[in-house]
Design an enzyme around this catalytic site. Structure first.
Site, short mmCIF file in Angstrom:
data_model
loop_
_atom_site.label_atom_id
_atom_site.label_comp_id
_atom_site.label_asym_id
_atom_site.label_seq_id
_atom_site.Cartn_x
_atom_site.Cartn_y
_atom_site.Cartn_z
CG ASP A 1 36.38 39.98 16.19
OD1 ASP A 1 35.90 40.98 16.77
OD2 ASP A 1 36.46 39.91 14.95
C1 BGC Z 1 35.15 43.02 14.20
C2 BGC Z 1 36.54 43.50 14.50
C3 BGC Z 1 36.47 44.77 15.29
C4 BGC Z 1 35.66 44.55 16.55
C5 BGC Z 1 35.57 45.77 17.45
C6 BGC Z 1 34.27 42.97 15.43
O1 BGC Z 1 32.95 42.73 15.11
O2 BGC Z 1 35.22 41.74 13.60
O3 BGC Z 1 37.25 43.69 13.32
O4 BGC Z 1 37.76 45.21 15.60
O5 BGC Z 1 34.35 44.18 16.16
O6 BGC Z 1 34.86 46.79 16.88
#
Ligand code: BGC
Length: 763
Positions: free
Chosen positions: A285
């Protein structure tokens, strides 16, 4: 971490969810492996490391920098770019400037729609309808693929018992079985027959693992959990979604029993690869690799990179750490080239599966085919969105049948959410355009035409708390603050209410209050709106609340004030139409709660499938020394699975195909459901099981099946659930998946509390 040989054979009502035998690599898998092996042989170490980098176009990495990176083979995939023309430029650069011309893949958070926004996932779960969710998945994939995307960061299958956690809105609620079914349905729908197809995208299931269990519901917090709880309740949805063929998995930001998921070799390698046989990519993430330093498990950036790649993180999202530190680590021997090859192979595998090596432009189409207007109205799927949104709405209260409303007389529409195009879309609304969404006020105006008079007043701001306003507007003006005083706003609303025969109030949370990084300690409707409800209630007019929110709320006070309550979640582009359809009875509500509504935040966590205690509270014989809070009723305000209809349904007693069940056999449990009211409608028949005596305390009930049934007035239907051994099994103290002989209870009902019970013996 766990030395056990874990296989997860959890078969639940007529659907085999887990532990299929490992398939032999198919012909195409062999071809893919040969192709990727030969490609890897041609690649330099830097090019392999480049494949592991996933970046977002933005201020830190402008298009000019990305072009240079593409030229040098330093990037594997891009996210957050959502138009075909933008994507085409980058893919052209790969084809024209890079040495090996390895296509990029393009990803985005298409969580509940790309251009047409459907209800938030919590609302999708409230449909309890896999056909509805399939249509959401298909339309979302089609619109995403038509925008040139190859992958979505969805579905999110984090089971959560914590409404304080803002990301409840993105998931399918508190239950393992419902979340598993919804996640699987979404993966199958979005990937279609083949993620390479023109109208499909590859999914990336998230957030692996246990993110929904962050302590206290505080975002990015840690998770500490027993192995039994983990395997019984939290891991199955991920496994089910991966077994449905998801090509990707996104790793969560939390730690699990002290080890951050991003550093967790047991989770990402032993469990995911060796036991679950996952062959796709793992993606960290946002910024999670460098966060290993904050977690206190890495001493510096290079250490964080070493730990992450060894744990099993293939792609690093949004940081330069892999590119910066992996070459040095390999040189030193701290990371092996085999480890780099392994990660790069996973990335190339998914690119192969996306069809990108056959045609790097497979989702882009030929030059000149790009839509002239990306936001063109004819690119939307309004009909599907309206239908699903209506199905997601839950009728919580209908005192003296105040609903459905007549399209006549004078109706006051009040509340800060009644005419907000942005909020109704909910968080993660992808490329959805607020100006294209239908508000409640618009929907109601269209519905009544000239046959009734509608009066509107905003009545209050979402919140008058300036700190919360500042939080919500941190990066963009998300919440428009009306400069009139709270009293002025309320006075206007009260004046409007006084002129009306009935008042409909749209209240709840703004989009940004139920999102990532949006944990709340107070899950009530914000004070400004509570005071507005008090003032309008004082007019004595019949009152219908239309709730818009992304979590279970504490609405105890408003429950006492309102005559009717509709839980509409954030219902998407067509929300205003769908809510009006329900308000005026053009559609009959059929949604059921996928989460428990507490009476107070102090009761949390509160969920239906809890364990029994040694001193259960019995409200018919209250006893001080039993498990309860003395200052509140022990029960939830609204239980899991609950939802009313404009018609009535009755269930016959449960019949079982046999009083006993033996190994290798199944048991059929049936009820006859009858629409005993006057309107056509649907209900969800829910099957719960309970093992009253086992070597471990087992939950008081667990959902093991459901069927949504549509019936005409007077019509009956027999609903049958097949119970098999796996539905009775659990992880015992030795972490063995067992079924223990003895008595079991079958409970069937239209919510988790009001059920018909019958017992049988398993021998
Ligand atoms: C979130 C994810 C998301 C990613 C890309 C992160 O901050 O936790 O769920 O897919 O950003 O946008």
């Amino acid at each position: 971490m766990f030395p056990y040989a874990l296989i997860l054979p959890l078969t639940l009502f007529s659907t085999t969810l887990f532990a299929e035998p490992i398939p032999h690599p198919s012909q195409s898998e062999q071809q893919r492996d040969q192709f990727v092996t030969s490609l890897l042989k041609k690649m330099t170490l830097d090019e392999k490391i480049g494949q592991l980098r996933l970046i977002s176009v933005g201020p830190d990495t402008p298009k000019s920098v990305i072009k240079q990176m593409i030229e040098k083979g330093q990037v594997g995939a891009i996210f957050n770019t959502v138009t075909r023309s933008d994507i085409r430029v980058m893919q052209d650069q790969v084809m024209q400037l890079s040495r090996l011309k390895i296509p990029l893949f393009f990803a985005y958070d298409v969580v509940h729609g790309q251009r047409t926004i459907f209800p938030i996932p919590l609302g999708l779960a409230a449909t309890w309808d896999t056909q509805a969710v399939t249509s959401v998945g298909r339309v979302s994939a089609l619109e995403a693929a038509q925008d040139g995307l190859n992958m979505t960061w969805a579905p999110m299958v984090d089971v959560s018992h914590e409404p304080r956690w803002g990301r409840n809105s993105e998931g399918f609620g508190e239950d393992t079985y419902l979340t598993s079914i919804m996640g699987k349905t979404m993966v199958e729908a979005m990937q279609g027959k083949d993620p390479a197809d023109r109208n499909s995208v590859m999914t990336s299931v998230k957030h692996f693992a246990l993110y929904g269990a962050v302590e206290g519901g505080r975002e990015y917090n840690s998770v500490d959990m027993s192995p039994q709880q983990m395997f019984q309740h939290y891991l199955p949805p991920y496994q089910t979604a991966l077994q449905a063929g998801s090509g990707g998995v996104m790793v969560s930001l939390n730690s699990i029993n002290g080890v951050p998921a991003t550093a967790n070799h047991w989770l990402l390698t032993d469990l995911l690869r060796h036991q679950w046989h996952f062959k796709g990519i793992t993606v960290s993430d946002h910024g999670a690799i460098k966060e290993l330093i904050n977690h206190g498990v890495a001493s510096d950036p290079a250490d964080a990179v070493r730990i992450a790649i060894k744990a099993g993180i293939d792609m690093s999202m949004s940081d330069q750490y892999y590119s910066q530190y992996l070459p040095g680590l390999v040189k030193k021997g701290a990371v092996t080239s085999a480890e780099i090859d392994n990660a790069a192979r996973h990335v190339l595998n998914v690119k192969y599966d996306m069809g990108l090596f056959r045609d790097a432009y497979s989702h882009l189409g030929p030059v000149g085919s790009d839509p002239k207007d990306t936001n063109a109205e004819d690119r939307l799927h309004r009909q599907e969105a309206r239908q699903v949104a209506a199905q997601s709405i839950v009728l919580l209260k209908n005192w003296h049948h105040i609903l459905p409303l007549q399209k006549q007389g004078t109706i006051a529409v009040i509340g800060p959410l009644a005419d907000s195009q942005r909020d109704i879309m909910g968080s993660w609304s992808a490329a959805g355009v607020a100006q294209q969404s239908i508000t409640l006020l618009q929907g109601m105006r269209e519905a009544v035409g000239s046959s009734a008079t509608l009066l509107y007043a905003k009545g209050s701001n979402i919140t008058d708390n300036s700190k919360v306003q500042a939080f919500l507007n941190l990066y963009e003006p998300a919440v428009v603050v009306d400069q009139r005083s709270p009293q002025q706003l309320r006075d206007e609303a009260v004046a409007v209410a006084k002129k009306a025969d009935v008042v409909v109030m749209a209240v709840g949370e703004s989009q940004g209050m139920a999102h990532e990084a949006s944990s709340r300690t107070d899950i009530r409707i914000p004070k400004a709106q509570r005071e507005l409800i008090d003032a309008v209630k004082a007019t004595g007019k019949p009152l219908v609340l239309v709730l818009m929110n992304g979590r279970a709320l504490d609405i105890t006070q408003q429950d006492g004030q309102a005559d009717g309550i509709l839980e509409t979640w954030f219902s998407g582009t067509e929300g205003g139409h769908a809510i009006s359809d329900i308000l005026f009875g053009d559609q009959n509500p059929s949604g059921k709660l996928p989460v428990t509504f507490p009476r107070s935040v102090g009761q949390l966590p509160l969920y239906y499938n809890h364990l029994p205690t040694g001193r259960p509270y019995d409200f018919t014989h209250p006893n001080k020394y039993t498990s309860h809070y003395f200052d509140i009723n022990n029960s939830p305000l609204y239980p899991f699975g609950y939802g009313l209809s404009y018609t009535d349904f009755t269930l016959s007693p449960v019949t079982l195909s046999s009083p006993t069940m033996t190994d290798h056999h199944t048991l059929a449990a049936s009820v006859m459901v009858t629409n005993s009211g006057k309107r056509a409608g649907a209900t969800v028949v829910q099957l719960y099981l309970h093992d009253p005596v086992a070597s471990l305390s087992r939950p008081v009930k667990e959902l093991k099946g459901f069927q949504k049934v549509w019936l005409q007035p007077g019509q009956s239907k027999t609903v049958t659930f097949t119970i098999d051994k796996n539905a009775l099994s659990f992880w015992n103290q030795e972490m063995k998946w067992v079924v223990e002989p003895g008595q079991f209870e079958v409970m069937i009902g239209t919510d988790s509390v009001h059920t018909q019970i019958k017992s049988f013996t398993y021998q």
